[in-house]
Write a protein that holds these residues in place. Sequence first.
Motif, PDB file in Angstrom:
ATOM      1  N   SER A  75      -8.791   1.760  -7.562  1.00  0.00           N
ATOM      2  CA  SER A  75      -8.290   0.714  -6.669  1.00  0.00           C
ATOM      3  C   SER A  75      -7.681   1.373  -5.428  1.00  0.00           C
ATOM      4  N   PRO A  76      -8.548   1.752  -4.466  1.00  0.00           N
ATOM      5  CA  PRO A  76      -8.063   2.528  -3.307  1.00  0.00           C
ATOM      6  C   PRO A  76      -6.919   1.852  -2.544  1.00  0.00           C
ATOM      7  N   GLU A  77      -7.024   0.546  -2.349  1.00  0.00           N
ATOM      8  CA  GLU A  77      -5.979  -0.140  -1.555  1.00  0.00           C
ATOM      9  C   GLU A  77      -4.639  -0.133  -2.285  1.00  0.00           C
ATOM     10  N   ARG A  78      -4.696  -0.447  -3.589  1.00  0.00           N
ATOM     11  CA  ARG A  78      -3.463  -0.499  -4.380  1.00  0.00           C
ATOM     12  C   ARG A  78      -2.847   0.901  -4.485  1.00  0.00           C
ATOM     13  N   PHE A  79      -3.708   1.886  -4.745  1.00  0.00           N
ATOM     14  CA  PHE A  79      -3.234   3.265  -4.849  1.00  0.00           C
ATOM     15  C   PHE A  79      -2.526   3.668  -3.555  1.00  0.00           C
ATOM     16  N   THR A  80      -3.172   3.402  -2.428  1.00  0.00           N
ATOM     17  CA  THR A  80      -2.615   3.833  -1.137  1.00  0.00           C
ATOM     18  C   THR A  80      -1.307   3.104  -0.850  1.00  0.00           C
ATOM     19  N   ALA A  81      -1.267   1.800  -1.168  1.00  0.00           N
ATOM     20  CA  ALA A  81      -0.047   1.023  -0.903  1.00  0.00           C
ATOM     21  C   ALA A  81       1.130   1.575  -1.696  1.00  0.00           C
ATOM     22  N   ILE A  82       0.908   1.821  -2.979  1.00  0.00           N
ATOM     23  CA  ILE A  82       2.011   2.316  -3.819  1.00  0.00           C
ATOM     24  C   ILE A  82       2.345   3.762  -3.462  1.00  0.00           C
ATOM     25  N   ALA A  83       1.310   4.583  -3.319  1.00  0.00           N
ATOM     26  CA  ALA A  83       1.542   6.012  -3.053  1.00  0.00           C
ATOM     27  C   ALA A  83       2.281   6.214  -1.739  1.00  0.00           C
TER      28      ALA A  83
END
Lengths: 74, 280
Positions: free
Chosen positions: B31-39
């Motif tokens: 989940s690239p978007e979720r990963f980037t948002a949280i990271a």
Amino acid sequence: MIESLTEIFQDVFEDDEMDVTRELSAQDVPAWDSLMHVNLILAIERKFEIRFSSSEVSSLKNAGDLIDLIETKS
Amino acid sequence: LSSPLVEGFINTVSEQYPQYAIGVQESYQKSPERFTAIASKYLTWLGATQNGAVDRALKAYVDFTSSVNFSQARYEHDGHYENKSFTEVYESHYSKREEMDDYLWGVYLTNFLWSHHLDIAPGHGGWGVWALEQKKNATLTGYDISPSSIAIATEIARAAKVDDRSEYTERDALDLFSLDPEIADAVICSFLIEHLEQPDKLLHVINQLLKPGGTAFLTGALTAAQVDHIYEFSKESELFILAEDADLRVIESLSVNPERLLAKAKFTPKSMALILKKPT
């Protein structure tokens, strides 16, 4: 040492052609992830009758580091 | 990647710890978007705590993951968790401040680096801070038995600029029975239950603290060994029953496991999340 390690690497990675040098690292072996690393370390523990802590083996850079670590235990 | 911060971090993992890069890429791809948002949030907060914090946390993450993998491998061999009592774990791990600090920074990064990990609670405090960012009028009181947790959670809250709405106190979760009842609209309790000898007591504490109609978010680990996991849950239904026996209704649940396992694994380590409601 290299010969024994080569046997273990070939067995763990199921690749009879695998050639182990001091420079060999996870960047050269696509299957060498953190789980295969544990399998590898446990196989080495059995072969050399030594025991590692998880922090000793978590950030080894290559087979050379591994060889050096084994030598400190033997 | 839309975030240079996250891209730089992933590149550092690949260069310095290549054995761990596959798992990180796997989490990102899921989940690239979720990963980037949280990271990006987590790394920004981490970077604002102190110089060198990201490098220290990354090394701690690698050590933590290695420790978990070893525990799981020994669990596969022995058929049971390494420690059976809180006293054993306290003496060998919890009482060691430096070890606990590193442990918590490592766990902090698993929130986005492990795609199956659903942590959202005190301990390192990251997800509580996340909740405060979403709920601008909310306040948070965090309790943890570990001085390391209190120090790190306070540091993260300050870095995220929500320290005026959060407060952390060193206290055993099972001592919370002595607080006034029905004081919380919501309770977050993440990956504590498997560290307890009597997990049923935790659910009763949650029930007592919640206002009628209040919501709890509870997560737990199943057949997942760690040096400080004591209670071995093997089925999802065990957590359902504990919740229902404490008069909490299960509104939603999710159980997930890593895609890659140890060779010839008998046990599948799982993370389970439950949303619970106290009846009105």
